[in-house]
Scaffold this motif. Structure first.
Motif, PDB file in Angstrom:
ATOM      1  N   SER A  40       0.134   2.501   4.028  1.00  0.00           N
ATOM      2  CA  SER A  40      -0.104   2.614   5.463  1.00  0.00           C
ATOM      3  C   SER A  40      -1.392   3.386   5.688  1.00  0.00           C
ATOM      4  O   SER A  40      -1.554   4.509   5.201  1.00  0.00           O
ATOM      5  N   ASN A  41      -2.310   2.777   6.432  1.00  0.00           N
ATOM      6  CA  ASN A  41      -3.612   3.382   6.690  1.00  0.00           C
ATOM      7  C   ASN A  41      -3.558   4.210   7.964  1.00  0.00           C
ATOM      8  O   ASN A  41      -3.532   3.680   9.069  1.00  0.00           O
ATOM      9  N   ASN A  42      -3.534   5.528   7.808  1.00  0.00           N
ATOM     10  CA  ASN A  42      -3.413   6.404   8.967  1.00  0.00           C
ATOM     11  C   ASN A  42      -4.697   6.517   9.774  1.00  0.00           C
ATOM     12  O   ASN A  42      -4.713   7.107  10.848  1.00  0.00           O
TER      13      ASN A  42
ATOM     14  N   TYR B  86      -6.487   3.932  10.859  1.00  0.00           N
ATOM     15  CA  TYR B  86      -6.707   2.566  11.343  1.00  0.00           C
ATOM     16  C   TYR B  86      -7.454   2.591  12.672  1.00  0.00           C
ATOM     17  O   TYR B  86      -7.128   3.351  13.575  1.00  0.00           O
TER      18      TYR B  86
ATOM     19  N   HIS C 290      -2.317  -0.405  17.040  1.00  0.00           N
ATOM     20  CA  HIS C 290      -1.668  -0.878  15.832  1.00  0.00           C
ATOM     21  C   HIS C 290      -0.164  -1.040  16.058  1.00  0.00           C
ATOM     22  O   HIS C 290       0.406  -0.487  17.000  1.00  0.00           O
TER      23      HIS C 290
ATOM     24  N   GLN D 110      -1.210  -1.158  10.261  1.00  0.00           N
ATOM     25  CA  GLN D 110      -1.971  -0.172   9.497  1.00  0.00           C
ATOM     26  C   GLN D 110      -1.916  -0.444   7.996  1.00  0.00           C
ATOM     27  O   GLN D 110      -2.272   0.418   7.199  1.00  0.00           O
TER      28      GLN D 110
ATOM     29  N   THR E 248      -6.082  -6.231   9.525  1.00  0.00           N
ATOM     30  CA  THR E 248      -5.412  -5.322   8.596  1.00  0.00           C
ATOM     31  C   THR E 248      -6.413  -4.922   7.520  1.00  0.00           C
ATOM     32  O   THR E 248      -7.584  -5.282   7.582  1.00  0.00           O
TER      33      THR E 248
END
Length: 617
Positions: free
Chosen positions: A48-50, A52, A61, A98, A121
């Protein structure tokens, strides 16, 4: 198909995917254990890309995997849709999430997928050869991801594919020649990538393609004559590549965008162009005149011929195009007057954008055209959903104000733009321009316009950008301009204006550069002070014509009572009423003189309304 057909197709596709999916999931058929485990393994492989940052198509998101667990049937998971009868996963929609990972971890276990959406994404890696295992795939959306390498030949084995979007990725290399084997393809977008080489001839094999966007790559070569074989193609954008050559005759049926190094003249044979909605040839090396044959293209919405070497006089034959919303002729070699002598009853009746700057047009501003720009008058927007000018996609426009570019990524059908700057127009600005109530940008700079700024401009209640700089405008700045509350950019510099700069709420936000080069101007924001600084503001309340307010009345009442008592005592004690009579006469003269100045500054609502009634006469 027209633009409406394209929009309808995309809407129906989304409706099929997301509304039909709900009926799939509501069935008692459960997701298979094998596919559940595959999705859980795929979930565990993702990060999970915090940090984003949502881009195009995503306002925020979506945390799609919050309910992905063994306690919930996978057909009810967010972003997952199953077949109503078999329980197989047919839709996986992770767009605007994310998540980041490798799409190779997904494909081998979900061979029944019909729709895969990873738009916006952080999925990376290459498109694996195993993509061909998804033999039922209808739509693949990988735009705004960081996938790289080349497009594999195996992708062309997806015989049911109708929509393929690989835009805004790191893909490189060439488009495989076998791409033409995707006979069912209707929508193909491979834009804003690192793709190079030539456009493959096989593109002419498509039998159902109506939307093709290859803009902003590094493709080279010439425009393929074989593109004419795509009888359903209605939108074609190959701008911002390294292409060259001449424009083919058959392009008359396609909403065409070519911004490269095309040369020669625009063909005059435009028979059968009734479905053409957009012709964008901006930024080429085209010469000659605008062909009169374009007047046959009755559905044309956008005509952009800017930044070429076109010449001749203004193409009045286009005035009969009743659907034309955008006309761009900027930065060419057009000459002569624009003012209309045509017998067309309502010329350019739908026009929203009129850009002809940086040419050699002369004479008067086109007053007769202004009088007939019906779409620029009051527009009642009955639709709650904003509508924009589009020809398969939104059409952006760029204007230059105060030396800076202002980009409108999309143009609302409610607002209009007029740019006639950088020409040789002369004499006065016609009053009728004030009746174009939907104007958001007006640029008349760098001409030879004279006389004063018309009062009617104060009625432009939606205008945001106004540039009248580098002309020969004289007299005082129209006080009506200070009534406009929407102005964000104003440039009146380098004219012969004089007098007091009106002091309005919006005018207080502009710096000296908006007024410099006018030696006769004074007051804020210029350092030069006026000889009579007391005349400094405009009264805009139509009910307060005297300029007095209740605060002033009460203050005057109190001070007057005190002064009356003192003067009365002095008169009674000295017995000299003659002194009071002299003082009273002087005071009355001062009040009358000040009242006259305030009345000269006042612009009543009745005056503004009367301008509306006279503008078209």
């Amino acid at each position: 198909m027209k633009t409406n057909d394209i929009s309808c197709f995309l809407s129906l596709l989304c409706f099929f995917i997301f509304s039909t999916c709900s009926s799939f999931s509501s069935n008692n058929t459960r997701c298979s254990t094998r596919q559940t485990n595959a999705l859980l393994l795929f979930r565990d492989s993702l990060i999970s890309n915090n940090h984003y940052n949502p881009t195009f198509g995503c306002s925020k998101h979506h945390a799609v995997m919050l309910n992905w667990n063994e306690k919930v049937d996978c057909c009810k998971w967010s972003g997952v849709t199953c077949n109503n009868f078999t329980g197989n996963v047919v839709v996986l929609n992770l767009q605007c999430s994310q998540l980041q990972g490798d799409i190779r971890d997904l494909i081998d276990h979900l061979k029944s997928l019909r729709w895969l959406g990873l738009l916006n994404t952080k999925f990376s890696g290459e498109i694996p050869d195993s993509i061909s295992h998804l033999k039922f795939l209808v739509a693949l959306g990988l735009s705004y991801t960081i996938i790289s390498e080349e497009i594999p030949d195996s992708i062309t084995h997806l015989k049911f594919m109708t929509k393929l979007d690989l835009s805004f990725t790191n893909l490189s290399g060439e488009i495989p020649d076998s791409i033409g084997d995707l006979e069912s393809l209707e929508f193909l977008v491979i834009s804003d990538t690192n793709m190079s080489a030539e456009i493959p001839d096989s593109i002419s094999n498509f039998k159902s393609l109506f939307y093709l966007d290859l803009h902003s790559n590094m493709m080279k070569g010439s425009l393929l004559p074989s593109i004419c074989n795509n009888t359903y193609l209605r939108y074609f954008d190959i701008s911002n590549n390294r292409l060259h050559g001449v424009i083919t005759q058959c392009s008359r049926n396609i909403s065409l965008t070519l911004v490269d190094f095309f040369r020669g003249t625009i063909p005059n044979a435009w028979d059968g162009c009734g479905d053409l909605e957009g012709l964008l040839l901006n930024g080429n090396s085209l010469e000659g005149e605008v062909p009169s044959g374009l007047s046959k293209c009755k559905s044309l919405k956008v005509l952009d011929l800017g930044n070429n070497h076109l010449n001749g006089t203004f193409p009045h034959s286009l005035a009969n195009l009743q659907n034309l919303q955008v006309l761009v002729l900027k930065s060419n070699n057009f000459h002569g007057p624009i003012d209309n002598s045509s017998v067309i009853k309502h010329p350019f009746s739908s026009l929203k954008v009129f850009e002809v700057f940086e040419n050699k047009f002369v004479g008067l501003l086109p007053k007769k055209y202004f009088q007939n720009f019906d779409a620029m008058y009051n527009v009642v927007n009955k639709c709650r959903i904003p509508k924009y000018v589009e020809i398969g996609k939104f059409y952006p426009i760029t204007i230059v104000v105060k030396g800076s570019e202002v980009i409108f990524l999309k143009i609302s059908v409610v607002y209009t733009i007029v740019d006639l700057s950088g020409n040789l127009f002369e004499e006065e600005i016609p009053n009728v321009i004030g009746s174009l109530h939907t104007l958001i940008a007006l640029n008349l700079s760098h001409n030879n316009l004279e006389s004063q700024i018309p009062k009617s401009m104060g009625i432009l209640s939606t205008i945001e950008l106004l540039d009248l700089s580098f002309n020969r405008l004289t007299k005082e700045i129209s006080k009506s301009l200070a009534l406009i509350t929407t102005l964000e950019v104003l440039d009146l510099s380098q004219n012969h204006l004089m007098g007091h700069i009106p002091d309005g709420t919006q005018f207080r936000t502009f710096d000296a550069t908006s007024f410099e080069g006018n030696l006769g101007l004074c007051w804020f924001p210029l350092p030069k002070q006026c000889e009579h600084p007391s005349v400094s503001h405009i009264v805009v309340d139509g009910d307060d014509e005297s300029g007095f307010t209740w605060k002033a009345v009460m203050l005057g009442y109190g001070c007057g009572m005190l002064l009356g008592l003192v003067v009365g005592c002095m008169m009674l004690s000295t017995g000299r009423p003659t002194w009071f009579n002299t003082f009273d006469d002087d005071l009355e003269y001062m009040i009358q003189k000040r009242q006259k100045k305030r009345e000269d500054m006042f612009i009543s609502e009745n005056e503004i309304n009367s301008l509306n009634n006279d503008l078209r006469n």
